[in-house]
Design a protein around this motif. Structure first.
Motif, PDB file in Angstrom:
ATOM      1  N   TYR A   1      10.297 -15.348 123.411  1.00 29.08           N
ATOM      2  CA  TYR A   1      10.328 -14.058 123.013  1.00 29.08           C
ATOM      3  C   TYR A   1      10.488 -13.638 121.807  1.00 29.08           C
ATOM      4  O   TYR A   1      11.038 -14.308 121.073  1.00 29.08           O
ATOM      5  N   GLY A   2      10.464 -12.248 121.771  1.00 28.44           N
ATOM      6  CA  GLY A   2      10.636 -11.772 120.217  1.00 28.44           C
ATOM      7  C   GLY A   2       9.464 -11.619 119.341  1.00 28.44           C
ATOM      8  O   GLY A   2       8.261 -11.824 119.969  1.00 28.44           O
ATOM      9  N   THR A   3       9.546 -11.255 118.180  1.00 30.28           N
ATOM     10  CA  THR A   3       8.438 -10.662 117.257  1.00 30.28           C
ATOM     11  C   THR A   3       8.506 -11.426 116.059  1.00 30.28           C
ATOM     12  O   THR A   3       9.621 -12.099 115.622  1.00 30.28           O
ATOM     13  N   GLY A   4       7.481 -10.901 115.125  1.00 32.62           N
ATOM     14  CA  GLY A   4       7.305 -11.595 113.900  1.00 32.62           C
ATOM     15  C   GLY A   4       8.472 -10.886 112.919  1.00 32.62           C
ATOM     16  O   GLY A   4       8.525 -11.316 111.504  1.00 32.62           O
ATOM     17  N   GLU A   5       9.255 -10.244 113.316  1.00 34.12           N
ATOM     18  CA  GLU A   5      10.283  -9.542 112.281  1.00 34.12           C
ATOM     19  C   GLU A   5      11.553 -10.521 112.457  1.00 34.12           C
ATOM     20  O   GLU A   5      12.056 -10.640 111.372  1.00 34.12           O
ATOM     21  N   SER A   6      11.497 -11.564 113.282  1.00 30.76           N
ATOM     22  CA  SER A   6      12.532 -12.571 112.936  1.00 30.76           C
ATOM     23  C   SER A   6      12.233 -13.421 112.068  1.00 30.76           C
ATOM     24  O   SER A   6      11.150 -13.474 111.291  1.00 30.76           O
ATOM     25  N   LEU A   7      13.363 -14.108 111.562  1.00 34.74           N
ATOM     26  CA  LEU A   7      13.207 -15.182 110.550  1.00 34.74           C
ATOM     27  C   LEU A   7      14.535 -16.118 110.200  1.00 34.74           C
ATOM     28  O   LEU A   7      15.546 -15.767 111.185  1.00 34.74           O
ATOM     29  N   LEU A   8      14.287 -17.040 109.752  1.00 34.76           N
ATOM     30  CA  LEU A   8      15.510 -17.853 109.428  1.00 34.76           C
ATOM     31  C   LEU A   8      15.793 -17.929 107.985  1.00 34.76           C
ATOM     32  O   LEU A   8      15.032 -17.536 106.885  1.00 34.76           O
ATOM     33  N   PHE A   9      17.122 -18.248 107.799  1.00 37.24           N
ATOM     34  CA  PHE A   9      17.543 -18.151 106.364  1.00 37.24           C
ATOM     35  C   PHE A   9      18.692 -19.322 106.136  1.00 37.24           C
ATOM     36  O   PHE A   9      19.356 -19.655 106.908  1.00 37.24           O
ATOM     37  N   LYS A  10      18.694 -19.440 104.876  1.00 36.23           N
ATOM     38  CA  LYS A  10      20.072 -20.501 104.196  1.00 36.23           C
ATOM     39  C   LYS A  10      20.370 -20.293 102.974  1.00 36.23           C
ATOM     40  O   LYS A  10      19.674 -19.580 102.182  1.00 36.23           O
ATOM     41  N   PHE A  11      21.799 -20.494 102.620  1.00 40.97           N
ATOM     42  CA  PHE A  11      22.128 -20.153 101.309  1.00 40.97           C
ATOM     43  C   PHE A  11      22.361 -21.268 100.396  1.00 40.97           C
ATOM     44  O   PHE A  11      23.138 -21.395  99.260  1.00 40.97           O
ATOM     45  N   THR A  12      22.380 -22.517 101.069  1.00 39.32           N
ATOM     46  CA  THR A  12      22.654 -23.833 100.265  1.00 39.32           C
ATOM     47  C   THR A  12      21.146 -24.447 100.017  1.00 39.32           C
ATOM     48  O   THR A  12      20.478 -24.758 100.776  1.00 39.32           O
ATOM     49  N   PRO A  13      20.961 -25.200  99.007  1.00 35.64           N
ATOM     50  CA  PRO A  13      21.664 -24.772  97.655  1.00 35.64           C
ATOM     51  C   PRO A  13      21.432 -23.407  97.111  1.00 35.64           C
ATOM     52  O   PRO A  13      22.089 -23.008  96.127  1.00 35.64           O
ATOM     53  N   ARG A  14      20.387 -22.624  97.395  1.00 35.71           N
ATOM     54  CA  ARG A  14      20.122 -21.407  97.055  1.00 35.71           C
ATOM     55  C   ARG A  14      19.827 -20.247  98.039  1.00 35.71           C
ATOM     56  O   ARG A  14      19.191 -21.200  99.156  1.00 35.71           O
ATOM     57  N   PHE A  15      19.576 -19.138  98.088  1.00 32.99           N
ATOM     58  CA  PHE A  15      19.353 -18.237  99.269  1.00 32.99           C
ATOM     59  C   PHE A  15      17.789 -18.594  99.260  1.00 32.99           C
ATOM     60  O   PHE A  15      16.991 -18.306  98.423  1.00 32.99           O
ATOM     61  N   GLN A  16      17.377 -18.835 100.599  1.00 29.28           N
ATOM     62  CA  GLN A  16      15.920 -18.829 100.948  1.00 29.28           C
ATOM     63  C   GLN A  16      15.965 -18.035 102.310  1.00 29.28           C
ATOM     64  O   GLN A  16      16.680 -18.242 103.285  1.00 29.28           O
ATOM     65  N   ALA A  17      14.779 -17.164 102.515  1.00 30.38           N
ATOM     66  CA  ALA A  17      14.515 -16.767 103.831  1.00 30.38           C
ATOM     67  C   ALA A  17      13.019 -17.028 104.110  1.00 30.38           C
ATOM     68  O   ALA A  17      12.002 -17.193 103.223  1.00 30.38           O
ATOM     69  N   PHE A  18      12.946 -17.628 105.434  1.00 29.39           N
ATOM     70  CA  PHE A  18      11.726 -18.138 105.775  1.00 29.39           C
ATOM     71  C   PHE A  18      11.054 -17.075 106.935  1.00 29.39           C
ATOM     72  O   PHE A  18      11.649 -16.995 107.974  1.00 29.39           O
ATOM     73  N   HIS A  19      10.061 -16.397 106.560  1.00 32.64           N
ATOM     74  CA  HIS A  19       9.325 -15.331 107.589  1.00 32.64           C
ATOM     75  C   HIS A  19       8.258 -16.024 108.614  1.00 32.64           C
ATOM     76  O   HIS A  19       7.916 -17.253 107.971  1.00 32.64           O
ATOM     77  N   TRP A  20       7.873 -15.261 109.478  1.00 33.10           N
ATOM     78  CA  TRP A  20       6.840 -15.748 110.209  1.00 33.10           C
ATOM     79  C   TRP A  20       5.531 -15.996 109.680  1.00 33.10           C
ATOM     80  O   TRP A  20       5.062 -15.528 108.783  1.00 33.10           O
ATOM     81  N   THR A  21       5.133 -17.334 109.971  1.00 26.21           N
ATOM     82  CA  THR A  21       4.066 -17.655 109.301  1.00 26.21           C
ATOM     83  C   THR A  21       2.774 -17.285 109.887  1.00 26.21           C
ATOM     84  O   THR A  21       1.736 -17.179 109.354  1.00 26.21           O
ATOM     85  N   GLY A  22       3.022 -16.880 111.272  1.00 26.06           N
ATOM     86  CA  GLY A  22       1.811 -16.431 112.048  1.00 26.06           C
ATOM     87  C   GLY A  22       1.034 -17.436 112.831  1.00 26.06           C
ATOM     88  O   GLY A  22      -0.041 -17.305 113.572  1.00 26.06           O
ATOM     89  N   ASP A  23       1.413 -18.809 112.642  1.00 24.61           N
ATOM     90  CA  ASP A  23       0.916 -19.959 113.317  1.00 24.61           C
ATOM     91  C   ASP A  23       1.104 -19.913 114.772  1.00 24.61           C
ATOM     92  O   ASP A  23       0.426 -20.530 115.432  1.00 24.61           O
ATOM     93  N   ASN A  24       2.215 -19.552 115.059  1.00 27.52           N
ATOM     94  CA  ASN A  24       2.437 -19.474 116.711  1.00 27.52           C
ATOM     95  C   ASN A  24       3.527 -18.313 116.989  1.00 27.52           C
ATOM     96  O   ASN A  24       3.976 -17.578 116.111  1.00 27.52           O
ATOM     97  N   LEU A  25       3.833 -18.092 118.333  1.00 27.70           N
ATOM     98  CA  LEU A  25       4.657 -17.066 118.832  1.00 27.70           C
ATOM     99  C   LEU A  25       5.882 -17.637 119.296  1.00 27.70           C
ATOM    100  O   LEU A  25       6.663 -17.018 120.028  1.00 27.70           O
TER     101      LEU A  25
END
Length: 217
Positions: free
Chosen positions: A133-157
């Motif tokens: 469940y959920g929508t493409g507003e979801s994302l993953l993130f990390k702060f090490t070694p620098r901040f990165q946010a990983f947004h929905w690619t559109g490849d699957n749900l």
């Protein structure tokens, strides 16, 4: 009498292909801009809302970076602590219960035993479900070694799926972007096609030191 000049069909086709290639190239650039996997560079000042609750993980810098990636319906709201392993124990079922009446995106933040901070922003509260469940507003993130946010690619749900034994956020080819066991103690992070992410921690398998869930209400 001069002969009439007819358009060269080869030249017309060549011109069309050049225009088409240019359009495709621009579309690709736009797609990359919209779904970039690196931190967004914004010159405008970010207004970081107050916290309702005490965090053991998030610094002001963490929160400022995350504010740049919040969905519109989470902007401007107070960040309210709805679950913490320090306060409520290491239990996935307890986490579900604390979110039972919440209708808000959820910021799930983890600090592992090696001091790495990472997590997920989900488009809705977390609950038991037989299906993703959920929508493409979801994302993953990390702060090490620098901040990165990983947004929905559109490849699957494959955004979120949870039962009493585990919680998974992001999936594909048998891998999970972020996976937690029922005790919220052991976890795993892998590259997955939902978010096109790198693993969120240096080690694929990690141990949770602290986990917090924040709602925007």
């Amino acid at each position: 009498m001069p002969r009439p000049k007819f358009p060269n069909p080869i030249a017309k086709i060549s011109k069309f292909l050049k225009q088409k290639t240019k359009v495709l190239s621009m579309s690709e650039e736009l797609r990359r801009a919209l779904y970039t996997n690196s931190a967004v560079s914004i010159d405008n000042d970010v207004i970081v809302p107050d916290l309702v609750g005490v965090t053991e993980i998030l610094s002001d810098e963490h929160r400022e970076q995350l504010c740049r990636h919040l969905p519109a319906r989470a902007e401007g709201y107070l960040w309210t602590l709805v679950f913490s392993t320090s306060q409520h124990g290491f239990s996935l079922n307890s986490m579900y219960r604390k979110m039972a009446k919440i209708e808000s995106p959820i910021l799930l933040v983890i600090e592992d035993t090696e001091g790495n901070v990472f997590g997920a922003l989900t488009s809705c509260s977390l609950h038991v479900s037989d299906h993703f469940y959920g929508t493409g507003e979801s994302l993953l993130f990390k702060f090490t070694p620098r901040f990165q946010a990983f947004h929905w690619t559109g490849d699957n749900l494959y955004f979120i799926k949870g039962n009493n034994e585990s919680l998974a956020i992001g999936a594909g080819d048998g891998k999970f972007g972020l996976w937690l066991d029922g005790d919220l103690y052991q976890g795993r992070t892998q590259s997955c096609s939902t978010y096109g992410n790198e693993p969120l921690a240096p080690r694929e398998d990690f141990v949770v030191k602290t986990l917090e869930c924040w709602a925007f209400i």
